[in-house]
Design an enzyme around this catalytic site. Structure first.
Site, PDB file in Angstrom:
ATOM      1  CD  GLU A   1      -2.876   1.223   2.350  1.00 56.47           C
ATOM      2  OE1 GLU A   1      -3.146   0.168   2.940  1.00 56.47           O
ATOM      3  OE2 GLU A   1      -3.420   2.308   2.618  1.00 56.47           O
TER       4      GLU A   1
ATOM      5  NE  ARG B   1      -9.290   0.154   9.103  1.00 60.06           N
ATOM      6  CZ  ARG B   1     -10.554   0.110   8.732  1.00 60.06           C
ATOM      7  NH1 ARG B   1     -11.431  -0.616   9.426  1.00 60.06           N
ATOM      8  NH2 ARG B   1     -10.996   0.760   7.684  1.00 60.06           N
TER       9      ARG B   1
ATOM     10  CD  GLU C   1      -8.343  -4.587   5.491  1.00 59.26           C
ATOM     11  OE1 GLU C   1      -9.276  -3.866   5.118  1.00 59.26           O
ATOM     12  OE2 GLU C   1      -7.373  -4.155   6.121  1.00 59.26           O
TER      13      GLU C   1
HETATM   14  N1  MTE Z   1      -6.098 -11.531  -0.925  1.00 55.64           N
HETATM   15  C1  MTE Z   1      -5.071 -11.899  -1.720  1.00 55.64           C
HETATM   16  N2  MTE Z   1      -5.152 -13.068  -2.364  1.00 55.64           N
HETATM   17  N3  MTE Z   1      -3.965 -11.127  -1.852  1.00 55.64           N
HETATM   18  C2  MTE Z   1      -3.835  -9.938  -1.187  1.00 55.64           C
HETATM   19  O1  MTE Z   1      -2.827  -9.250  -1.332  1.00 55.64           O
HETATM   20  N4  MTE Z   1      -4.867  -8.357   0.391  1.00 55.64           N
HETATM   21  C3  MTE Z   1      -5.820  -8.192   1.476  1.00 55.64           C
HETATM   22  C4  MTE Z   1      -7.200  -8.678   1.043  1.00 55.64           C
HETATM   23  N5  MTE Z   1      -7.105  -9.990   0.476  1.00 55.64           N
HETATM   24  C5  MTE Z   1      -4.912  -9.520  -0.337  1.00 55.64           C
HETATM   25  C6  MTE Z   1      -6.052 -10.358  -0.263  1.00 55.64           C
HETATM   26  C7  MTE Z   1      -5.954  -6.828   1.943  1.00 55.64           C
HETATM   27  S1  MTE Z   1      -4.867  -6.258   3.079  1.00 55.64           S
HETATM   28  C8  MTE Z   1      -6.952  -6.019   1.509  1.00 55.64           C
HETATM   29  S2  MTE Z   1      -7.131  -4.446   2.119  1.00 55.64           S
HETATM   30  C9  MTE Z   1      -7.913  -6.443   0.491  1.00 55.64           C
HETATM   31  O2  MTE Z   1      -7.688  -7.764   0.054  1.00 55.64           O
HETATM   32  C10 MTE Z   1      -7.818  -5.482  -0.680  1.00 55.64           C
HETATM   33  O3  MTE Z   1      -8.630  -5.832  -1.739  1.00 55.64           O
HETATM   34  P1  MTE Z   1     -10.198  -5.485  -1.794  1.00 55.64           P
HETATM   35  O4  MTE Z   1     -10.350  -4.071  -1.332  1.00 55.64           O
HETATM   36  O5  MTE Z   1     -10.519  -5.657  -3.205  1.00 55.64           O
HETATM   37  O6  MTE Z   1     -10.879  -6.446  -0.883  1.00 55.64           O
HETATM   38  N1  HPA Z   2      -7.306   0.943   5.715  1.00 53.72           N
HETATM   39  C1  HPA Z   2      -6.310   0.719   4.857  1.00 53.72           C
HETATM   40  N2  HPA Z   2      -5.561   1.662   4.369  1.00 53.72           N
HETATM   41  C2  HPA Z   2      -5.793   2.911   4.749  1.00 53.72           C
HETATM   42  C3  HPA Z   2      -6.819   3.211   5.647  1.00 53.72           C
HETATM   43  C4  HPA Z   2      -7.615   2.172   6.147  1.00 53.72           C
HETATM   44  O1  HPA Z   2      -8.535   2.373   6.936  1.00 53.72           O
HETATM   45  N3  HPA Z   2      -6.808   4.535   5.851  1.00 53.72           N
HETATM   46  C5  HPA Z   2      -5.793   5.011   5.112  1.00 53.72           C
HETATM   47  N4  HPA Z   2      -5.173   4.025   4.443  1.00 53.72           N
HETATM   48 MO1  MOS Z   3      -5.156  -3.776   3.278  1.00 57.96          MO
HETATM   49  S1  MOS Z   3      -4.017  -3.791   4.991  1.00 57.96           S
HETATM   50  O1  MOS Z   3      -5.998  -2.317   3.757  1.00 57.96           O
HETATM   51  O2  MOS Z   3      -4.002  -3.294   2.117  1.00 57.96           O
END
Ligand code: MTE
Ligand code: HPA
Ligand code: MOS
Length: 759
Positions: free
Chosen positions: A231, A309, A712
């Site tokens: 990120e 958070r 998550e």
């Molecule tokens: N799943 C896979 N396979 N690979 C990833 O890197 N990242 C996780 C989750 N699931 C991740 C994952 C994290 S930290 C987040 S915030 C979300 O996926 C981000 O994707 P989304 O917003 O589309 O759910």
């Molecule tokens: N989640 C993940 N990434 C972020 C957030 C959050 O709540 N706020 C700012 N960056």
């Molecule tokens: Mo997920 S820790 O918000 O990339």
């Protein structure tokens, strides 16, 4: 047709080995390779830094230090406290100090040994509590409060206290940090970066190079996993590649080796926390006080957002009328810790669950009885002012309890433990309520760009980055549903800052919600024009009576001669625009950081897991027998992807609390810097039984087609495994008080069970 189109599915490409990551892109002619020289000291003043001998090594084409940066030597996202290359001081082992560029990656790495650096050591701090005492905070501590805690202690029949320590966690994305920078004409730069935040990379690279953002394009095809680790922390490597490409006028690739990646990048934040929890004799929670000391590492990175958070999730899935939660981001001399699935939420939930377990022990009640009694219900006010609504916490709990037979299992476990002196089982229920939205309100916006081509195929660009979580599959489904056309007609474009600008990182589980809503809006704009074109084509005058169902055009409910393809061709012939751009911003959310009150989340994603373990009390080894959960997802956009998220999240979560241990030597260097010394759960360690039941009949007006985010939340079910293990330990040593130190590696379990001092 179908066969070829289906090859667009990531899954099929992975299986065939055809999916391309940054390191798989065919290198353009003249590509050079970069390697990073990291600080060997945890803290010190740079006395001398000389790269001239490295420059003289075979194949070396360039060697750069802070002085070579044409723009600002600054890449901090939230706070400007992160130089791209060290200047004056070094602050952690692994901080990038110099960059060497050569004809091959091997030659570049070989030349690192010729970089000359003299550092005058300064005192280093690694413990966040020590940082706190010294006042070395990244930002002032924050406090969330509701009710009157100080007065409430008097009402409590029982008050317990304790300390919880949770460790770091290595992301172990399969693809390490990577970037390829290509200088273009007119001073422009194109960067292929393995990042969750293309705009963040674009902004930082522009700043470092001294360019306007429109001269920097960042493109992401997909990531081999991010999990939060990309990120913010894909940015330095992309900027370094761009810096070298800019200075040398040639394409430059920078790909970290696994060991470099583990040493140089941040992990989940370790936390040390103190709690005090009070309740009535029958387990009704009345007052909770908690202090979180976050081990932030040497820069802010995302630490303050993560800390926020933590505060939002301080009370977990529970209603507690009097709360004071204080949290501080403590600067330490470690690589800056960063986002990791759950983003500070898991650290908070571990503490409140520990407090409840200790309270239940004091009251002689099963922890589940205290948990159940205090679960959030509709209308409850959370400490930050938001009213909990529509989260299904109680329904999921009840369904998990009956479906997985908690009462019966408890009896079976007791019976097993009675008849097995050296092997013990433990059970724990783990409810999760996770707030969905970026806690930074600004980030809750997204753009989408949809093109319909004259053959009826459709392309979608958004800011969403595919990292294995399936966001591209879900977005494809959104477009296919919006037009009611075959999924195979829809292609997701690589994520590019030139297609959709000013995007938020794909994070906070909001990828589908934000980008899906924007995509849906763009499709609807095109659909409106198509309806008009259809009415005219059909010689009718009421476009609102035109419908597309399964690629057939209907008027007033009757099928017409038009199909999707014919309609698109006809619209084109009538010179109707077949493209649309749309922008979505989550409505209703707000937060006041002075009052620390507001409604930061669009909604909560909730569920409950039942966890069971078996512990070999002679060896300290254990198996996770079962994690069985009920999770409120709503109507799924992609059942396979959602199930994968739930299962993967559980295993990653329980890894954090069991096998995965990040250890540093006294000088601040990482001891667990390879997958031989850092153990992640494998298929043998995954729960023997992992059952996921998703509620599908619930509603969510702020999701896409009523679904809820799932990226998550399931991670935090893994916390239940920690408490199941603790229960098994207590079954072996009922007199023991194992404390709350995570991870509970087999080694730690054994030391706690068999140590000569009482637990
Ligand atoms: N799943 C896979 N396979 N690979 C990833 O890197 N990242 C996780 C989750 N699931 C991740 C994952 C994290 S930290 C987040 S915030 C979300 O996926 C981000 O994707 P989304 O917003 O589309 O759910
Ligand atoms: N989640 C993940 N990434 C972020 C957030 C959050 O709540 N706020 C700012 N960056
Ligand atoms: Mo997920 S820790 O918000 O990339």
């Amino acid at each position: 047709m179908r066969e070829r189109a289906d090859r667009l599915l990531d899954m099929a490409l992975h299986v065939r080995g055809e999916s391309r990551y940054v390191d798989d892109l065919p290198p353009p002619a003249g590509t050079l390779y970069a390697a990073v020289f990291p600080s060997p000291a945890a803290h010190g003043r740079i006395r001398r830094l000389d790269v001239s001998k490295a420059l003289a090594r075979p194949g070396v084409r360039g060697a750069f230090t802070a002085g070579d940066i044409p723009g600002d030597n600054q890449i901090g996202g939230i706070l400007p406290d992160e130089p791209l290359l060290a200047e004056g001081e070094v602050h952690c082992v692994g901080e990038p100090v110099a960059l060497v560029v050569a004809d091959t990656a091997r030659l570049a790495r070989a030349a690192l040994g010729a970089v000359e650096l003299e550092v005058e050591k300064l005192p280093a701090v690694f413990d966040p509590r020590e940082t706190f005492r010294k006042g070395l905070l990244i930002a002032p501590a924050r406090t969330f409060a509701i009710g009157d805690v100080d007065a409430a202690w008097k009402e409590c029949d029982v008050v317990v206290e304790g300390r919880v320590d949770s460790g770091g966690q290595e992301h172990v994305y399969l693809e390490t940090q990577a970037a390829l920078a290509l200088p273009g004409e007119g001073g422009s730069m194109k960067v292929y970066s393995a990042t969750q935040g293309p705009t963040a990379v674009q902004r930082a690279a522009a700043r470092v190079l001294g360019l306007p953002m429109h001269l920097v394009e960042v493109e992401v095809l997909r990531l081999g996993g991010g999990f939060g680790g990309k990120e913010d922390q894909a940015t330095p490597w992309a900027c370094l590649a761009a810096l070298a490409a800019f200075r040398l006028g040639r394409p430059v690739k920078l790909v970290l080796s696994r060991q470099e990646d583990m040493r140089l990048t941040g992990k989940r934040h370790p936390y040390s926390s103190d709690f005090r929890l009070g309740a009535t004799y029958d387990g009704r929670l009345l007052a909770y006080q908690v202090s979180f000391y976050q081990n932030s590492g040497w820069t802010a990175d995302l630490s303050t957002a993560i800390l926020e958070r933590t505060l939002f999730h301080a009370t977990g899935s529970y209603r507690i009328p009097n709360v004071r939660a204080t949290a501080a981001s403590c600067r330490t001399n470690l690589p800056s810790n960063t986002a990791f699935r759950g983003f500070g939420g898991p650290q908070a939930m571990l503490v409140v669950e520990a407090a409840i377990v200790r309270l239940a022990e004091a009251l002689g009640l099963p922890p589940a009885a205290v948990q159940e009694k205090n679960l959030l219900g509709d209308g409850d006010v959370l400490p930050y002012g938001q009213r909990y609504h529509g989260g299904q916490a109680r329904r999921c709990w009840q369904e998990a309890k009956t479906r997985y037979g908690l009462e019966e299992r408890r009896w079976q476990v007791a019976e097993f433990n009675r008849t097995h002196p050296l092997t013990k089982k433990g059970l724990a229920m783990m409810p999760v309520c996770f707030g969905i939205s970026f806690t930074n309100q600004i980030l809750n916006q997204a753009g989408a760009l949809v093109h319909v081509y004259t053959d009826g195929s459709v392309s979608l660009s958004t800011g969403a980055v595919e990292m294995g979580q399936g966001v591209h599959r879900r977005l494809r489904e959104v477009v296919s549903r919006a037009f009611d056309i075959d999924r195979e007609r829809v292609r997701l474009q690589p994520t590019s800052t030139a297609q959709v600008p000013n995007t938020s990182p794909t994070a906070a589980s909001t990828g589908t919600d934000l980008n899906g809503r924007a995509a849906d809006m763009a499709c609807r704009a095109i659909l409106e024009r198509l309806r008009e074109a259809a009415a005219r084509e059909l010689g009718k005058d009421r476009p609102e009576l035109v419908e597309i169902r399964e690629e057939q055009v209907f008027y007033e409910g009757r099928q017409t001669s038009l199909t999707w393809e014919r309609l698109v061709a006809a619209a084109y012939a009538r010179r109707v625009s077949l493209s649309a751009q749309a922008h979505y911003a989550t409505p209703g959310i707000h937060f006041d950081r002075t009052a620390e009150k507001g409604e930061p989340f669009a909604y909560h994603a909730c569920g409950t897991a039942l966890c069971e373990v078996t512990l070999d009390c002679l060896r300290g080894t254990y198996t996770v027998d079962a994690v069985e959960l009920v999770h409120d997802l709503g109507p799924s956009l992609d059942a396979a992807a959602d199930l994968g998220q739930a299962e993967g999240g559980v295993v990653q979560g329980l890894g954090w609390l069991t096998l995965e241990e990040v250890l540093h030597a006294e000088d601040g260097s990482l001891l667990t810097s390879s997958l031989a010394t850092y153990k992640v759960p494998d298929v043998h360690f995954a729960p023997r039984k992992l059952e996921v039941r998703l509620l599908e009949d619930t509603e969510n007006p702020l999701g896409v087609f009523n679904a809820k985010a799932i990226g998550e939340p399931p991670f935090m079910y893994g916390i239940g495994v920690f408490f199941a293990l603790r229960a098994a330990m207590r079954a072996f040593r009922p007199d023991g008080e194992p404390g709350f130190v995570a991870p509970l590696t087999p080694e730690r379990v054994l030391l706690q069970l068999a140590g000569d001092r009482p637990l």
